[in-house]
Structures are given as structure tokens and as C-alpha cells.
Motif scaffolding. Structure first.
Motif, PDB file in Angstrom:
ATOM      1  N   PHE A  31     153.486  83.382   3.932  1.00  0.00           N
ATOM      2  CA  PHE A  31     154.718  83.841   3.322  1.00  0.00           C
ATOM      3  C   PHE A  31     155.063  85.234   3.843  1.00  0.00           C
ATOM      4  O   PHE A  31     154.181  85.989   4.232  1.00  0.00           O
ATOM      5  N   GLN A  32     156.354  85.566   3.814  1.00  0.00           N
ATOM      6  CA  GLN A  32     156.770  86.905   4.222  1.00  0.00           C
ATOM      7  C   GLN A  32     156.520  87.901   3.101  1.00  0.00           C
ATOM      8  O   GLN A  32     156.104  89.027   3.349  1.00  0.00           O
ATOM      9  N   PHE A  34     155.991  88.056  -1.618  1.00  0.00           N
ATOM     10  CA  PHE A  34     155.994  87.390  -2.914  1.00  0.00           C
ATOM     11  C   PHE A  34     156.868  88.178  -3.872  1.00  0.00           C
ATOM     12  O   PHE A  34     157.038  89.391  -3.723  1.00  0.00           O
TER      13      PHE A  34
END
Length: 127
Positions: A31-32, A34
Motif C-alpha cells: 500500500f502507499q 494507510f
């Protein structure tokens, strides 16, 4: 105690059908970033071909106090750790039931059970 999501991921796939595992193992998620508050939902219903219907999985699951997701960030610049502060529990089946929430609003180890209009003290173990 901090539990690695990768450890959870690998332990979970050991209990899944081989076809699902082969699809999931092709890549581990990255993921980039959260959000500040992370909501995770376990899918607790599964299709049973013998009964020709979805059935609820009633296994007990224990949640870690702190969930470290740092290894799932593409460009790690800081730790991505989340503290457990609420658990929503469903009793019943996929046609109906009842929800109860367990919340530790101040993350101080004190838990409360919210059951409709009744709020009572609870424990982390009960949650």
C-alpha cells in the motif's frame, strides 16, 4: 505485544483451500499509505456446497493489541502501527442476528460493552 500482519497473513493462508492460496501467494499486498483509523472486517461466511448455502464460521479469533503494517507500505518512511480500540461482534447467522460492540475509548486497558442501550464494563479477553 505487536503481531506482524505478514505473520497473520501467512497463518491465515495455511487454513484456506489450495486454489485460494495459490491466487493470494502470487503477490503480497503493498500500500502507499494507510488512513489514520483503519477498519478491518473478517469475512465470516463461506459457501458450503453440501448444504448449498452460505454458513457462518464461528471460530474464535484473538486480535493483537498493536498491529504493525509497516512492511506493507511501498516506501517505508515511518512505522505504520495501529492500536486496537474497538471490536464489533455478531451473533446469529447470515439471515439475521445481533451486534455488540466492545470499545476501549482511551486505550488505557479499560473496555466497555455496548449492547443496544446498555453499556457495561468489560474485559479485553471478553472483547
Amino acid at each position: 505485544k505487536t503481531t506482524s500482519l505478514l505473520k497473520f497473513w501467512r497463518e491465515t493462508i495455511n487454513t484456506m483451500p489450495a486454489v485460494m492460496v495459490s491466487k493470494m501467494l502470487k503477490r503480497e499486498p503493498k500500500f502507499q499509505k494507510f488512513p489514520p483509523v483503519l477498519y478491518l472486517q473478517l469475512m465470516r461466511f463461506q459457501y458450503d456446497p453440501l448444504m448449498d448455502m452460505n454458513v457462518k464460521i464461528n471460530d474464535r479469533y484473538e486480535f493483537p493489541e498493536t498491529l504493525d503494517l509497516t512492511e506493507f507500505i511501498e516506501n517505508q518512511t515511518e512505522d505504520e502501527k495501529f492500536s486496537l480500540f474497538a471490536v464489533l461482534v455478531h451473533s446469529g447467522d447470515n439471515h439475521g442476528g445481533h451486534y455488540v460492540a466492545y470499545i476501549s475509548p482511551k486505550l488505557d486497558g479499560k473496555w466497555f460493552k455496548f449492547d443496544d442501550d446498555v453499556v457495561s464494563k468489560s474485559t479485553r479477553t471478553e472483547a
